[in-house]
Design a protein around this motif. Sequence first.
Motif, mmCIF file in Angstrom:
data_model
loop_
_atom_site.group_PDB
_atom_site.id
_atom_site.type_symbol
_atom_site.label_atom_id
_atom_site.label_comp_id
_atom_site.label_asym_id
_atom_site.label_seq_id
_atom_site.Cartn_x
_atom_site.Cartn_y
_atom_site.Cartn_z
ATOM 1 N N PHE A 36 0.828 -1.122 -0.012
ATOM 2 C CA PHE A 36 -0.006 0.059 0.185
ATOM 3 C C PHE A 36 0.866 1.305 -0.005
ATOM 4 C CE2 PHE A 36 -2.429 -3.276 2.145
ATOM 5 C CZ PHE A 36 -3.569 -3.219 1.421
ATOM 6 N N MET A 37 0.535 2.003 -0.711
ATOM 7 C CA MET A 37 1.325 3.646 -1.100
ATOM 8 C C MET A 37 0.478 4.593 -1.231
ATOM 9 S SD MET A 37 4.711 2.789 -3.403
ATOM 10 C CE MET A 37 5.171 4.415 -3.125
ATOM 11 N N HIS A 38 0.902 5.600 -0.391
ATOM 12 C CA HIS A 38 0.219 7.071 -0.648
ATOM 13 C C HIS A 38 1.001 7.969 -1.513
ATOM 14 C CE1 HIS A 38 -0.195 11.192 1.213
ATOM 15 N NE2 HIS A 38 -1.447 10.977 0.383
ATOM 16 N N PHE A 39 0.317 8.455 -2.490
ATOM 17 C CA PHE A 39 0.834 9.361 -3.397
ATOM 18 C C PHE A 39 0.164 10.789 -2.980
ATOM 19 C CE2 PHE A 39 1.709 5.361 -5.443
ATOM 20 C CZ PHE A 39 2.857 5.596 -6.143
ATOM 21 N N PRO A 40 0.921 11.754 -2.423
ATOM 22 C CA PRO A 40 0.571 12.862 -1.808
ATOM 23 C C PRO A 40 -0.246 13.892 -3.043
ATOM 24 C CG PRO A 40 2.578 12.991 -1.738
ATOM 25 C CD PRO A 40 2.426 11.695 -2.209
ATOM 26 N N ALA A 41 -0.827 14.693 -2.723
ATOM 27 C CA ALA A 41 -1.607 15.754 -3.783
ATOM 28 C C ALA A 41 -0.102 16.624 -4.504
ATOM 29 C CB ALA A 41 -2.360 16.628 -3.208
ATOM 30 N N LYS A 42 0.766 16.812 -3.476
ATOM 31 C CA LYS A 42 2.134 17.626 -3.770
ATOM 32 C C LYS A 42 3.182 16.867 -3.275
ATOM 33 C CE LYS A 42 -0.223 22.066 -3.465
ATOM 34 N NZ LYS A 42 -0.360 23.291 -2.645
ATOM 35 N N GLY A 43 4.022 16.910 -4.325
ATOM 36 C CA GLY A 43 5.618 16.085 -3.936
ATOM 37 C C GLY A 43 5.762 14.790 -4.249
ATOM 38 N N LYS A 44 6.687 14.239 -3.893
ATOM 39 C CA LYS A 44 6.786 12.932 -4.209
ATOM 40 C C LYS A 44 6.636 12.182 -2.779
ATOM 41 C CE LYS A 44 10.613 13.393 -7.772
ATOM 42 N NZ LYS A 44 11.836 13.034 -8.027
ATOM 43 N N PRO A 45 6.114 10.726 -3.031
ATOM 44 C CA PRO A 45 6.051 10.088 -1.833
ATOM 45 C C PRO A 45 7.169 9.790 -0.901
ATOM 46 C CG PRO A 45 5.032 8.778 -3.624
ATOM 47 C CD PRO A 45 5.896 9.975 -4.189
ATOM 48 N N LYS A 46 7.225 9.880 0.557
ATOM 49 C CA LYS A 46 8.317 9.555 1.431
ATOM 50 C C LYS A 46 8.305 8.356 2.033
ATOM 51 C CE LYS A 46 8.020 14.509 2.588
ATOM 52 N NZ LYS A 46 7.827 15.483 3.744
ATOM 53 N N ARG A 47 9.274 7.848 2.666
ATOM 54 C CA ARG A 47 9.270 6.841 3.415
ATOM 55 C C ARG A 47 7.885 6.253 3.914
ATOM 56 N NH1 ARG A 47 14.305 4.399 6.983
ATOM 57 N NH2 ARG A 47 13.453 2.160 6.997
ATOM 58 N N ALA A 48 7.480 7.299 4.759
ATOM 59 C CA ALA A 48 6.156 7.025 5.492
ATOM 60 C C ALA A 48 5.008 6.600 4.505
ATOM 61 C CB ALA A 48 6.080 8.132 6.537
ATOM 62 N N ASP A 49 5.151 7.169 3.306
ATOM 63 C CA ASP A 49 3.930 6.863 2.541
ATOM 64 C C ASP A 49 3.569 5.308 2.156
ATOM 65 O OD1 ASP A 49 2.736 9.737 2.386
ATOM 66 O OD2 ASP A 49 4.832 10.281 1.626
ATOM 67 N N THR A 50 4.625 4.487 2.637
ATOM 68 C CA THR A 50 4.643 3.239 2.216
ATOM 69 C C THR A 50 4.198 2.582 3.425
ATOM 70 O OG1 THR A 50 6.168 3.324 0.368
ATOM 71 C CG2 THR A 50 5.616 1.352 1.447
ATOM 72 N N PHE A 51 2.903 1.897 3.494
ATOM 73 C CA PHE A 51 2.495 1.345 4.637
ATOM 74 C C PHE A 51 3.170 0.261 5.193
ATOM 75 C CE2 PHE A 51 -0.713 -1.756 6.570
ATOM 76 C CZ PHE A 51 -1.048 -0.891 7.568
ATOM 77 N N ASP A 52 3.412 0.221 6.353
ATOM 78 C CA ASP A 52 4.453 -1.175 6.941
ATOM 79 C C ASP A 52 3.581 -2.119 7.551
ATOM 80 O OD1 ASP A 52 6.103 -2.710 8.201
ATOM 81 O OD2 ASP A 52 6.669 -1.188 9.840
ATOM 82 N N LEU A 53 3.230 -3.121 6.208
ATOM 83 C CA LEU A 53 2.239 -4.291 6.245
ATOM 84 C C LEU A 53 3.006 -5.278 7.115
ATOM 85 C CD1 LEU A 53 -0.199 -5.098 4.584
ATOM 86 C CD2 LEU A 53 1.379 -6.688 3.428
#
Length: 306
Positions: free
Chosen positions: A140-157
């Motif tokens: 699972f990844m979060h792609f924010p409205a602005k900028g690039k995804p950071k490390r915390a934007d990948t869910f620690d499954l």
Amino acid sequence: MASVWYKWLANPAVLGVFLLILVCLPPGGGQKKKENLLSEKVEQMMEWSSRRSVIRMNGDKFRRFVKAPPRNYSVIVMFTALQPQRQCSVCRQANEEYQVLANSWRYSSAFSNKLFFTVVDYDEGADVFQQLNMNSAPTFMHFPAKGKPKRADTFDLQRIGFASEQLAKWIADRTDVQIRVFRPPNYSGTIALALRNNLEFIYNKTGWAMAALVMPLMWNHIRVSYIHGSSQAQFVAESHIILLLNAAITMGMVLLNEAATSKGDVGKRRIICLVGLGLVVFFFSFLLSIFRSKYHGYPYRQLLDW
């Protein structure tokens, strides 16, 4: 060279054309184009979201609507491998939780165009997996409205698990969007317990006659109105239908157990056994038929067919 330009500008006709061009040019043409493109993307995402809570994406859609600017909305993407040949049981379990979360957001009063749920299946977007150097699923990844995804934007499954509630907390942390997870209630245990000591209805001939008349009509109505034809979406009413089917199967198992363990009249126990067996066979066949209608190509069936 300067004198040539001066002669051109000194000419009233040339000067008039030059000024006309300046007046007709729209101010901020690039910005206007950017706003139009953003509006088209948001409108398209909303249209897809109205059809199904989780938007399926291939490589082209992912690059256009998730990666490429402009974008003023956040996107949650589940990278998965749901095809049977992949044999990813964890993917199917995670997908069920993801669907619950997406439905909770889609049908909540707080729903807006600031957050969308999408899925990229490996068999439909292998190039996306390669682009992101991704070699495991589900992710699972979060792609924010602005900028690039950071490390915390990948869910620690691996550490947190994939329960809908845990995903909702992670999304709230990354987007400030609060999602209240709604799970359809499960009354199977309560119904089974209530029926265990109330079995007189089995001997009611009028009740069985009415059921025989109503069931074919109910079957057709349910098939047409309440069952979504895709394995990636589910109506709210469909959740309750599946619940009732499981409750009926549970009731049949309770009756079979009652027939096997009670010490009453043999004739009554035989009737209870036949009724219980009929409930299990009929409603399990009903449930399997619904499964076949949603997972096209599933080879097995029992009594009923869609």
